[in-house]
Design a protein around this motif. Structure first.
Motif, PDB file in Angstrom:
ATOM      1  N   VAL A  96       0.715  -1.134   0.168  1.00 15.73           N
ATOM      2  CA  VAL A  96       0.104  -0.052   0.156  1.00 15.73           C
ATOM      3  C   VAL A  96       1.023   1.414   0.138  1.00 15.73           C
ATOM      4  CG1 VAL A  96      -1.793   1.272   1.106  1.00 15.73           C
ATOM      5  CG2 VAL A  96      -1.870  -1.157   1.160  1.00 15.73           C
ATOM      6  N   LEU A  97       1.846   1.408   0.958  1.00 18.70           N
ATOM      7  CA  LEU A  97       2.673   2.560   1.101  1.00 18.70           C
ATOM      8  C   LEU A  97       3.927   1.752   1.152  1.00 18.70           C
ATOM      9  CD1 LEU A  97       0.619   4.384   3.735  1.00 18.70           C
ATOM     10  CD2 LEU A  97       0.454   5.002   1.237  1.00 18.70           C
ATOM     11  N   ASP A  98       5.060   3.040   0.547  1.00 17.56           N
ATOM     12  CA  ASP A  98       6.631   2.674   0.754  1.00 17.56           C
ATOM     13  C   ASP A  98       7.034   4.075   1.573  1.00 17.56           C
ATOM     14  OD1 ASP A  98       6.201   0.660  -0.908  1.00 17.56           O
ATOM     15  OD2 ASP A  98       6.466   1.953  -2.415  1.00 17.56           O
ATOM     16  N   VAL A  99       7.385   3.776   2.803  1.00 19.78           N
ATOM     17  CA  VAL A  99       7.761   4.806   3.519  1.00 19.78           C
ATOM     18  C   VAL A  99       9.230   4.879   3.529  1.00 19.78           C
ATOM     19  CG1 VAL A  99       8.089   5.788   5.877  1.00 19.78           C
ATOM     20  CG2 VAL A  99       5.886   4.648   5.194  1.00 19.78           C
ATOM     21  N   THR A 100      10.052   6.024   2.976  1.00 13.08           N
ATOM     22  CA  THR A 100      11.376   6.061   2.770  1.00 13.08           C
ATOM     23  C   THR A 100      11.841   7.416   3.585  1.00 13.08           C
ATOM     24  OG1 THR A 100      11.055   5.353   0.598  1.00 13.08           O
ATOM     25  CG2 THR A 100      12.989   6.859   1.011  1.00 13.08           C
ATOM     26  N   ALA A 101      13.003   6.936   4.012  1.00 12.45           N
ATOM     27  CA  ALA A 101      13.774   8.223   4.950  1.00 12.45           C
ATOM     28  C   ALA A 101      15.130   8.142   4.674  1.00 12.45           C
ATOM     29  CB  ALA A 101      13.493   7.789   6.491  1.00 12.45           C
ATOM     30  N   LEU A 102      15.656   9.498   4.756  1.00 10.72           N
ATOM     31  CA  LEU A 102      16.992   9.624   4.575  1.00 10.72           C
ATOM     32  C   LEU A 102      17.806   9.874   5.716  1.00 10.72           C
ATOM     33  CD1 LEU A 102      16.953  12.105   1.390  1.00 10.72           C
ATOM     34  CD2 LEU A 102      17.405   9.670   1.340  1.00 10.72           C
ATOM     35  N   GLY A 103      19.159   9.697   5.984  1.00  9.97           N
ATOM     36  CA  GLY A 103      20.089   9.928   7.015  1.00  9.97           C
ATOM     37  C   GLY A 103      21.316  10.128   6.625  1.00  9.97           C
ATOM     38  N   ASP A 104      22.079  10.351   7.841  1.00 15.35           N
ATOM     39  CA  ASP A 104      23.464  10.524   7.451  1.00 15.35           C
ATOM     40  C   ASP A 104      24.165   9.197   7.352  1.00 15.35           C
ATOM     41  OD1 ASP A 104      23.573  13.206   7.366  1.00 15.35           O
ATOM     42  OD2 ASP A 104      23.902  13.366   9.609  1.00 15.35           O
TER      43      ASP A 104
END
Length: 393
Positions: free
Chosen positions: A352-360
């Protein structure tokens, strides 16, 4: 530009286009993609084939015949994904490292070959199965039964199971040359600990910390380049993504498990946000047959976690109301891509959803992704809690 498809990968492709100032439409898209349209435009400067169906059905051939610029291989190049047997024969002829295999068309032949393997069995449909036609097991009886079941629908490819580190490698090809992107790692099994049935993908991380630049170069030289040469030798002008999903880093070096003929899903959702340069400059040049751009990437990490409906992958439930999206999307360095969203923000698919996050680093990206996920709810929502955990460790 026009992106053909309707899932989270296509949402990520559209988001990347919009980020770099391109006008974009996604056909057919889904209700959660702002750029979705049911009517295909006729004046797009670039068409991007998002799905395996779009590639293997020959949509690229028809668009090119009408004079359009297309990023994605023709139907012949799509056989890399559309037929496991064709792909394995091409790899054999090109000397590309891959697993020992046999193509079988009856149950007796399947059982005979399975019994020759030392342990660890992979059973695949030869035909296109939308990323779900693979069984990986240590149980010989399970492998025999699965082969019998798959043979009812067509030929089956059986392989020895390779041991090593799985990773995804994407190369953008212009027919003659290729540019490699950062590595990624998909998580196929439905449950934590890599157990349960294979899915279309429950999450991804990029880049893979354990893969050095020299290992990636080795994989490019031993796997990507000879595959591209073999395609050219067959008269195939391959312009699009050559996606190793996955490759396996073994004690003998990298080996191809499968080639796919389009962006990975959910790998696109972690790779596209890492671009510092415009990915569509690269794709347009590849489609035109001459890559001159050198892509640049942020020195960061990205993690995607897939949120799936109850019952996925066998019988996903649809029609449940999704809550908390705005709160999740308001968090820093968080993106939410719609894979299967219906009208009025309801579930309308397995993923249903793709939760993407960026980080160092991977740990920070992973923490941000799960912080966002904790704000999203619907009845029966399921997801893995260990995406990218191995990369952190």
């Amino acid at each position: 530009m026009c992106i053909l498809g309707g899932g989270g990968r296509e949402h990520a492709l559209a988001w990347a286009a919009d980020r770099f100032g391109h006008e974009v439409v996604v056909v057919p898209g889904n209700a959660g993609i702002p750029w979705a349209s049911t009517a295909e435009p006729h004046d797009s400067d670039l068409y991007v084939l998002g799905t395996d169906d779009a590639v293997c059905s020959g949509q690229g051939d028809r668009l090119r015949a009408a004079g359009h610029l297309v990023f994605g291989p023709d139907r012949d190049g799509g056989r890399l994904e559309g037929s496991k047997q064709w792909m394995k024969e091409l790899l054999d002829g090109a000397g590309v490292p891959t697993a020992r295999y046999a193509t079988v068309r009856d149950a007796s032949a399947a059982e005979r070959f399975l019994r020759t393997l030392p342990g660890g069995y992979v059973v695949k449909t030869d035909y296109l199965a939308l990323g779900k036609g693979v069984l990986v097991t240590e149980d010989l009886d399970e492998a025999i039964a699965d082969a019998r079941s798959k043979l009812a629908h067509g030929a089956v490819v059986i392989e020895e199971r390779l041991d090593g580190l799985e990773f995804s490698l994407h190369a953008i090809c212009d027919g003659e040359h290729a540019v490699v992107l950062p590595t990624a790692m998909d998580h196929k099994r439905i449950f934590d600990g890599n157990i349960g049935p294979n899915t279309g993908g429950m999450g991804a991380v990029a880049p893979v910390p354990r893969l050095s630049a020299s290992l990636v170069r080795e994989a490019f030289e031993s796997c990507v380049e000879p595959t591209l040469r073999a395609l050219r030798s067959r008269g195939i002008d391959y312009r699009g993504v050559l996606y190793g999903g996955p490759l396996m880093l073994t004690q003998e070096g990298s080996k191809v498990v499968e080639w796919n003929a389009r962006w990975g899903d959910p790998e696109a959702q972690v790779l596209l946000p890492l671009f510092e340069s415009d990915p569509y400059e690269l794709m347009a040049q590849a489609a035109a047959g001459a890559i001159t751009a050198e892509p640049r990437f942020q020195n960061r990490a990205a993690v995607t976690v897939v949120l799936a409906s109850e019952g996925y992958p066998e019988t996903p439930r649809v029609g449940d109301g999704i809550h908390g999206l705005e709160e999740a999307m308001s968090l820093p360095d968080v993106l939410v891509f719609s894979a299967g969203v219906g009208p009025n923000t309801t579930t309308n698919g397995g993923r249903v959803l793709d939760v993407t996050a960026l980080g160092d680093d991977v740990a920070q990206a992973r923490a941000r992704a799960y912080e966002a996920i904790d704000r999203i709810t619907w009845p029966g929502m399921q997801h893995r809690r260990d995406i990218a955990l191995a990369a952190v460790k």
